[in-house]
Design an enzyme around this catalytic site. Structure first.
Site, PDB file in Angstrom:
ATOM      1  N   ASP A  72       0.821  -1.219   0.000  1.00  0.00           N
ATOM      2  CA  ASP A  72       0.000   0.000   0.000  1.00  0.00           C
ATOM      3  C   ASP A  72       0.848   1.258   0.000  1.00  0.00           C
ATOM      4  O   ASP A  72       0.591   2.203  -0.759  1.00  0.00           O
ATOM      5  CB  ASP A  72      -0.935   0.020   1.221  1.00  0.00           C
ATOM      6  N   GLU A 103       1.048  -1.110   5.407  1.00  0.00           N
ATOM      7  CA  GLU A 103      -0.283  -1.437   4.906  1.00  0.00           C
ATOM      8  C   GLU A 103      -1.292  -0.474   5.522  1.00  0.00           C
ATOM      9  O   GLU A 103      -1.189  -0.142   6.719  1.00  0.00           O
ATOM     10  CB  GLU A 103      -0.648  -2.879   5.251  1.00  0.00           C
ATOM     11  N   LYS A 105      -5.289   0.140   6.290  1.00  0.00           N
ATOM     12  CA  LYS A 105      -6.564  -0.555   6.398  1.00  0.00           C
ATOM     13  C   LYS A 105      -7.569   0.310   7.155  1.00  0.00           C
ATOM     14  O   LYS A 105      -7.214   1.283   7.803  1.00  0.00           O
ATOM     15  CB  LYS A 105      -6.383  -1.895   7.130  1.00  0.00           C
TER      16      LYS A 105
END
Length: 240
Positions: A72, A103, A105
């Site tokens: 990401d 990452e 999220k």
């Protein structure tokens, strides 16, 4: 009204938190919601990291033709690294140039922590070259590759309490190349791995997103500079 550093920092955090909260509330499709959340974190880092660093969604490649998963957020060097691939909207950076991978999220939970740990591992296990550095008086020896930071960035937590034993347990399952160094749960606080106690510090911070940004910049400063890449190791693939 006079300038105020506390108000500036509060404004930065409020803007970040509002964007993440709006993303979570407005977008219904999980993939769309995830992409929007990732874009918010990327924008923060692209705006406020020193210009020697660049942040993008990318794959990482090494000179042995091995690739990481798509990450990401990859923080990489643009001052000393000689090349970057861009093809059909995909960005690929050499392993030697990477400072950190994260990452992004919507919410943190055991599944997402494990997912981030595996993504970080896919970058850290790549081969990184390092050449001696010539200078006016001779040559400096080849520099050891710098440790690559890894982490996870979310708006909320699926746990109660948001930063507690469950998070500590999930983080503790990642060792070696899977270890996450740091992370942010923007609505609640941050975490950081402390090597002096071989455990995680859970930090219920005020203005967590801004606190994370400053902590990241501080850790990048201590990382130093990426090694001198052996560009010929990549060029060998031209003949294959």
């Amino acid at each position: 009204m006079s300038w105020s550093l506390p108000r500036l920092l509060e404004g930065l955090h409020n803007e970040m938190q509002q964007k993440l909260e709006t993303t979570r509330a407005v977008f219904g499709h999980p993939v769309t919601k995830g992409n929007a959340s990732e874009a918010v974190w990327l924008k923060l880092l692209q705006t406020y990291l020193p210009q020697r660093y660049q942040a993008e969604t990318a794959h990482v490649v090494d000179s042995n033709d091995k690739f990481s998963d798509q990450i990401d957020i990859v923080i990489f060097d643009r001052q000393y690294s000689p090349f970057i691939f861009k093809y059909e909207g995909q960005i690929i950076v050499p392993a030697e140039s990477v400072y950190g991978v994260f990452e992004a999220k919507q919410a943190i939970n055991a599944e997402q922590v494990e997912y981030a740990q595996k993504k970080v591992e896919s970058v850290r296990k790549l081969h990184r070259t390092s050449l001696p550095i010539p200078h006016a008086g001779g040559t400096y020896p080849a520099k050891s590759p710098i440790p690559i930071l890894g982490g996870i960035l979310t708006f909320d937590s699926d746990w109660t309490p948001p930063l507690g034993v469950a998070l500590q347990k999930a983080l503790g399952k990642g060792n070696g190349d899977q270890r996450l160094n740091m992370g942010c749960v923007a609505a609640h606080g941050n975490f950081r791995y402390d090597s002096s106690i071989a455990d995680y510090q859970l930090i219920p911070a005020n203005r967590p997103a801004t606190a994370f940004l400053f902590d990241l910049i501080a850790q990048l400063q201590f990382s130093g500079t990426v090694p001198m890449i052996d560009i010929r190791a990549y060029a060998e693939w031209l003949a294959k």
